[in-house]
Enzyme design. Structure first.
Site, PDB file in Angstrom:
ATOM      1  N   LYS A  38       0.852  -1.186   0.000  1.00  0.00           N
ATOM      2  CA  LYS A  38       0.000   0.000   0.000  1.00  0.00           C
ATOM      3  C   LYS A  38       0.888   1.235   0.000  1.00  0.00           C
ATOM      4  O   LYS A  38       1.735   1.409   0.885  1.00  0.00           O
ATOM      5  CB  LYS A  38      -0.933  -0.011   1.210  1.00  0.00           C
ATOM      6  CG  LYS A  38      -1.975   1.121   1.162  1.00  0.00           C
ATOM      7  CD  LYS A  38      -1.474   2.376   1.842  1.00  0.00           C
ATOM      8  CE  LYS A  38      -2.451   3.542   1.674  1.00  0.00           C
ATOM      9  NZ  LYS A  38      -2.059   4.713   2.478  1.00  0.00           N
ATOM     10  N   GLY A  45      -0.533   8.285  -0.727  1.00  0.00           N
ATOM     11  CA  GLY A  45      -0.593   9.202  -1.857  1.00  0.00           C
ATOM     12  C   GLY A  45       0.499  10.252  -1.851  1.00  0.00           C
ATOM     13  O   GLY A  45       0.836  10.816  -2.895  1.00  0.00           O
ATOM     14  N   ASP A  87      -5.857   1.881   3.259  1.00  0.00           N
ATOM     15  CA  ASP A  87      -5.271   0.888   4.158  1.00  0.00           C
ATOM     16  C   ASP A  87      -6.205  -0.309   4.320  1.00  0.00           C
ATOM     17  O   ASP A  87      -5.788  -1.466   4.258  1.00  0.00           O
ATOM     18  CB  ASP A  87      -4.983   1.501   5.525  1.00  0.00           C
ATOM     19  CG  ASP A  87      -3.913   2.578   5.482  1.00  0.00           C
ATOM     20  OD1 ASP A  87      -3.096   2.552   4.545  1.00  0.00           O
ATOM     21  OD2 ASP A  87      -3.906   3.435   6.373  1.00  0.00           O
TER      22      ASP A  87
END
Length: 253
Positions: A7, A10, A157
């Site tokens: 993950k 951004g 997440d």
């Protein structure tokens, strides 16, 4: 072959070449395959501000009214996803951009007060394994759909944890901090259930990091193994994690 779900926060998009450096680490891993799940909070903030919208959060989750969703979807599934695809292509990988629906994740409204913030439930057919079999790199935005076709802003997440569980994959959260920090701002190399509860209750872990840590703990419960939190700012951290070294914070039961 081992599968890793990574993950990416951004904020990696705000640092020139950072994503490409991480992707270059992946090209050197010959005995593993990878799935990227990403958010894009800072980009969403910018798009909403430019459109004249105020941004609000509740318990670390962005409140997402219906009227803001075109901008949120455009920023995440559009701009952020394609920026990451471009960096992956530059690193000689073969990415394919997907939504959570493509990855087998069904989303439904989490809380009425949060607007179009969605859940992550692995209930649908997924194209991810097919993409992996074709040596493609799935890059999955945190935009989800319910079975009526409504779109949702899903915490990335939570989405990554659901996808890792569906693939029985290892899970790494790459964030903008080296590790989870204690009250003195020192890195914590391992955290279990009781320690997490104590730090949350004491207000040491809060906001977005609280969501990340608690999601990591739930993922560890489902996967029956540790989940890692480390920094995207150091590509060598990702290389070390993939080689089995203990870097960042390991979340265990």
């Amino acid at each position: 072959m081992k599968t890793w779900v990574i993950k990416l926060g951004g904020a990696v998009l705000n640092s020139e070449g950072a994503a490409k450096s991480l992707f270059e680490v992946l090209t050197k891993q010959l005995n593993a395959q990878f799935v990227i799940v990403h958010g894009g909070g800072s980009l969403v903030d910018t798009w909403l501000q430019d459109a004249g919208f105020a941004t609000a959060k509740h318990l670390g989750l962005r409140i997402s009214p219906k009227e803001q969703m075109p901008y949120i979807v455009g920023a995440l599934a559009g701009c952020a996803n394609k920026q990451l695809m471009g960096q992956a292509i530059a690193a000689n990988l073969k990415p394919v951009g997907l939504s959570l629906y493509d990855a087998g994740i069904e989303s439904n409204k989490k809380l009425k007060a949060l607007g179009q913030v969605g859940t992550s439930e692995s209930t649908l057919d997924s194209v991810v394994e097919l993409m992996l079999s074709q040596k493609r790199l799935p890059i999955i935005s945190s935009i989800g759909f319910d079975l009526d076709g409504s779109w949702y802003n899903v915490n990335a997440d939570e989405a990554a944890a659901a996808i890792a569980a569906s693939l029985n994959a290892e899970l790494i959260f790459m964030t903008d901090v080296e590790a989870v920090l204690d009250a003195d701002k020192k890195p914590l190399h391992q955290l279990n259930t009781n320690e997490i509860k104590e730090l949350v209750n004491d207000g040491v872990i809060l906001g977005g990091m609280q969501v990340k840590v608690e999601t990591s703990l739930r993922a560890a419960e489902h996967l029956r193994r540790g989940v890692y939190i480390s920094s995207w700012q150091k590509p060598e951290n990702l290389a070390d994690l993939l080689e089995g070294l203990h870097i960042g914070t390991k979340i265990t039961l």
